[in-house]
Design a protein around this motif. Structure first.
Motif, PDB file in Angstrom:
ATOM      1  N   UNK A 307       0.738  -1.396   0.032  1.00 43.52           N
ATOM      2  CA  UNK A 307       0.020   0.170   0.026  1.00 43.52           C
ATOM      3  C   UNK A 307       0.864   1.285  -0.004  1.00 43.52           C
ATOM      4  N   UNK A 308       2.066   1.220   0.489  1.00 41.67           N
ATOM      5  CA  UNK A 308       2.842   2.361   0.684  1.00 41.67           C
ATOM      6  C   UNK A 308       3.545   2.471  -0.859  1.00 41.67           C
ATOM      7  N   UNK A 314       7.323  -5.678  -0.515  1.00 45.82           N
ATOM      8  CA  UNK A 314       5.944  -6.479  -0.146  1.00 45.82           C
ATOM      9  C   UNK A 314       6.482  -7.884  -0.664  1.00 45.82           C
ATOM     10  N   UNK A 315       7.042  -8.073  -1.745  1.00 44.94           N
ATOM     11  CA  UNK A 315       7.387  -9.340  -2.197  1.00 44.94           C
ATOM     12  C   UNK A 315       8.277 -10.067  -1.367  1.00 44.94           C
ATOM     13  N   UNK A 316       9.288  -9.345  -0.774  1.00 42.81           N
ATOM     14  CA  UNK A 316      10.289 -10.117   0.073  1.00 42.81           C
ATOM     15  C   UNK A 316       9.515 -10.650   1.193  1.00 42.81           C
ATOM     16  N   UNK A 485      -5.298  12.887  -4.740  1.00 36.84           N
ATOM     17  CA  UNK A 485      -3.904  13.373  -4.506  1.00 36.84           C
ATOM     18  C   UNK A 485      -2.994  12.151  -5.230  1.00 36.84           C
ATOM     19  N   UNK A 486      -1.848  12.269  -5.688  1.00 28.38           N
ATOM     20  CA  UNK A 486      -0.863  11.096  -6.171  1.00 28.38           C
ATOM     21  C   UNK A 486      -0.799  10.072  -5.180  1.00 28.38           C
ATOM     22  N   UNK A 487      -0.682  10.348  -3.872  1.00 24.90           N
ATOM     23  CA  UNK A 487      -0.499   9.514  -2.828  1.00 24.90           C
ATOM     24  C   UNK A 487      -1.687   8.199  -2.823  1.00 24.90           C
ATOM     25  N   UNK A 494      -0.291  -0.152  -8.632  1.00 25.41           N
ATOM     26  CA  UNK A 494       0.476  -1.384  -8.217  1.00 25.41           C
ATOM     27  C   UNK A 494      -0.317  -2.784  -8.658  1.00 25.41           C
ATOM     28  N   UNK A 495      -1.715  -2.525  -8.306  1.00 25.78           N
ATOM     29  CA  UNK A 495      -2.525  -3.762  -8.489  1.00 25.78           C
ATOM     30  C   UNK A 495      -2.903  -3.743 -10.035  1.00 25.78           C
ATOM     31  N   UNK A 496      -3.086  -2.772 -10.517  1.00 25.11           N
ATOM     32  CA  UNK A 496      -3.500  -2.513 -12.055  1.00 25.11           C
ATOM     33  C   UNK A 496      -2.429  -1.817 -12.726  1.00 25.11           C
TER      34      UNK A 496
END
Length: 708
Positions: A307-308, A314-316, A485-487, A494-496
């Motif tokens: 999410x960040x 995240x994968x590690x 906003x961009x955040x 990332x998901x799409x």
């Protein structure tokens, strides 16, 4: 041994008696009739010399009331315990030949009872037929009306049977009632953990947290119990799962009793407690690098990193969660952490790895202690994988079946996932009304505070439906209202990863430079932060090429996109740029449009196919017709597509054999099959077909790279 009868009414009972005589003393024969068993079915009294004609009053009486027959005999002194065998009669009767429980299954100095035998029978038949196990479990439950402490573990067996049978509501009632009894601590902990799973699977995470935290001292240190609490916390409010202190509700405090509905105060306490998940996850992983708690903690940290926008971390962490689960967790945790990892791998375009994790997660359903409350989850993940790899028809079929199963189980945690897959698939097919209706379900459930097993983006689907229905300007306004906003872009992009390209197109079409600029800044920032994420880097280059009208970069994007839908979109963007004045190359533009059309048709994207056909006609080109109403290369294996590509480049059979590591004879065999599939008679005709359709139309990532 195995016994099978297509119709027990037309067969002799003698084989059953023979089985008992061969088995010797101490065995139990259980005949569990299905619905519609004729009254007065014969009791196997001829087996009296071996298993006993009447059996114990409890077992025989219970079976008689249910319409089945149970014969029980305790083992004689010194009898050895053999292995249980189960035989399934296909239509009429289940037959179980069950060994008597051995010393490891009963307390020392205690004779096995009818309840022990029934419990063993339930465990034996559960992997074969959940419904038959439920019937036996109901009989077992009657034996446990006032159980001795030694028989209390059989309550777990009864609950597992009901859960495997998809009876979440009934299992929840059973678990609550069981927890009101005086029980040994380990049995109570197992029952409480199962109740937490039932509540979580039903989407009632606040209540699950309340139940888990109400465990008395001595029951809350169980590894599965602690993992279940951590899992519920991570799902309840993942966005607020940040390190912060939160007081623990004392056991037995008002409003926290097991089975009590969550009050407003309890719900607020659960929401506050959700912040504990990430705050304690690192400590849990460090203290116990293996087991359920470590797996759930690492999985929660992976979600937080994703999410960040830190996909690498995240994968590690996701790999660490899988390792921890494999090293000592029960099947439910092994399944859940693999599915979470698989979804992120899908988002990265690593479809083969994702598919392997999904299959291994599904395999956990057949193991003892299987995660039956989440049973539809692997099928939903598999449907999403099919969607992403371009098989819309199969994705819809599998997602609809999984959604029906989730609804029948009342598994509210999974229902939004099925609707999200179907919404995306229907949108790609071009069925806007059904896509909109499917997208509304997870959106409505999220607004009501109901969680999902993994994140979905119904708003993203609704924006695309709005673009098709009401035009780009209204869609741009709708998206801007949801993403201030961009955040807020990071989880979606990332998901799409294809979202960045689509939003760039939307901004250009709507004349919204601010939207285009924000999207480019967000996707390029994520790509810089995650340099190993190839799919995100391709999306960033594609989006930049659209804005800057860079033909060379668009060619590269068309060659590199791992997702067939994104690749087709890149080919369409390239064709549009090639057809634009002043230096228009209409012939190449037509070839690229045709390649995009073949890809869209192969994946079943009807609406996209019609749009590209219209653009071909604008260029004065007639779209190549489908062969027998099917996309041109549907039914071709990856090897066959590669051979077709090499044939179109003029290679001989011997040269192709060296490229694909096959013999020339095998290449020739493949070619004959390929000729039949597309209705041609020679290599020359096949090569012409590939070149007319465009080499990009072949469903291979490498196909586009071979273009001149």
């Amino acid at each position: 041994m195995s016994i099978g009868f297509d119709n027990i009414e037309k067969q002799s009972w003698r084989p059953f008696f023979k089985v008992l005589r061969q088995a010797g003393p101490g065995w139990t024969l259980i005949l569990l009739a299905q619905e519609g068993e004729p009254a007065g079915a014969p009791r196997p009294a001829g087996a009296a010399g071996t298993a006993g004609a009447a059996g114990t009053a409890g077992a025989a009486g219970t079976a008689g009331r249910r319409g089945g027959h149970v014969l029980h005999r305790s083992p004689p002194a010194g009898a050895e315990t053999g292995q249980a065998d189960a035989a399934v009669v296909r239509r009429q009767v289940w037959v179980l030949l069950v060994t008597p429980p051995g010393p490891a299954e009963t307390e020392a100095n205690r004779e096995p009872t009818a309840a022990d035998t029934l419990a063993r029978a339930v465990r034996e038949i559960l992997p074969v037929s959940a419904q038959a196990a439920v019937k036996l479990a109901d009989r077992l439950l009657e034996e446990l009306d006032a159980p001795e402490p030694a028989l209390a573990p059989h309550l777990v067996t009864v609950a597992d049977a009901h859960l495997a049978g998809g009876r979440l509501a009934g299992a929840g009632v059973l678990l609550r009632e069981s927890l009101r009894r005086p029980l040994p601590g380990d049995v109570a902990a197992e029952l409480r953990t199962r109740l937490v799973h039932v509540l979580v699977a039903g989407g009632r995470t606040a209540e699950a947290i309340t139940v888990a935290r109400a465990a008395p001292p001595g029951q809350d240190g169980h590894d599965d119990a602690r993992a279940a609490l951590a899992f519920a916390l991570s799902l309840h409010d993942p966005a607020r799962a940040a390190p912060q202190p939160a007081p623990s509700a004392p056991p037995g405090a008002p409003g926290t009793a097991a089975g009590a509905p969550p009050t407003t105060a309890a719900g607020e306490a659960a929401r506050t407690a959700a912040g504990e998940a990430a705050g304690t996850a690192s400590k849990a992983v460090a203290e116990a690098p293996a087991g359920a708690v470590a797996a759930v903690a690492a999985c929660a940290l992976a979600g937080s990193a994703w999410r960040r926008g830190d996909a690498g971390q995240a994968l590690r962490l996701a790999r660490q969660a899988v390792t921890a689960a494999d090293a000592g967790a029960s099947p439910v945790w092994r399944m859940l952490v693999r599915l979470a990892h698989a979804r992120r791998l899908m988002s990265c375009g690593r479809y083969a790895e994702a598919g392997d994790h999904i299959e291994r997660a599904a395999g956990e359903l057949s193991r003892p202690g299987a995660p039956s409350v989440y049973a539809p989850a692997p099928a939903i993940a598999r449907a999403e994988l099919l969607l992403r790899t371009g098989d819309l028809e199969q994705a819809v079929e599998l997602a609809e079946a999984a959604l029906r199963s989730a609804r029948e189980m009342d598994a509210g945690l999974l229902v939004p996932l099925g609707h999200a897959v179907l919404a995306e698939a229907r949108l790609r097919i071009g069925d806007l009304d059904r896509s909109r209706r499917h997208a509304e379900v997870p959106d409505r459930l999220r607004a009501a505070g109901r969680p999902c097993l993994w994140p979905v983006h119904p708003g993203w689907i609704q924006v695309r439906v709005a673009a098709e229905s009401h035009g780009p300007r209204q869609a741009a306004r709708l998206f801007a209202g949801a993403h201030a906003g961009p955040a807020t872009y990071a989880p979606l992009l990332l998901d799409e990863p294809g979202a960045a390209v689509w939003l760039t197109r939307l901004g250009i079409a709507a004349g919204d430079d601010a939207l285009t600029g924000r999207t480019l800044a967000a996707v390029e920032g994520l790509a810089r932060r995650n340099p190993d994420l190839h799919r995100l880097a391709v999306a960033a280059r594609h989006a930049r090429a659209l804005r800057e009208k860079d033909v060379t970069a668009l060619r590269r994007a068309a060659a590199e996109h791992p997702d067939p839908w994104d690749r087709a979109g890149a080919l369409e963007d390239l064709a549009a740029r090639l057809a634009a004045p002043p230096a228009a190359d209409l012939a190449e533009a037509a070839r690229r449009y045709q390649a995009a059309l073949c890809l869209f048709e192969r994946i079943g994207a009807v609406r996209d196919s019609e749009r590209v056909r219209g653009r071909l006609r604008e260029l004065g080109q007639e779209p190549a017709p489908l062969r027998q109403g099917r996309p041109l290369w549907r039914g071709f294996s990856e090897t066959e597509c590669l051979i077709a590509l090499l044939v179109s480049q003029g290679l001989t059979n011997h040269q192709i054999a060296g490229r694909v590591s096959l013999s020339a004879h095998t290449v020739n065999y493949h070619l004959r099959k390929m000729f039949r599939k597309v209705g041609v008679n020679s290599r020359v005709e096949l090569a012409r077909l590939v070149n007319e359709a465009g080499r990009d139309s072949l469903p291979l990532p490498c196909a586009s790279r071979a273009l001149p």
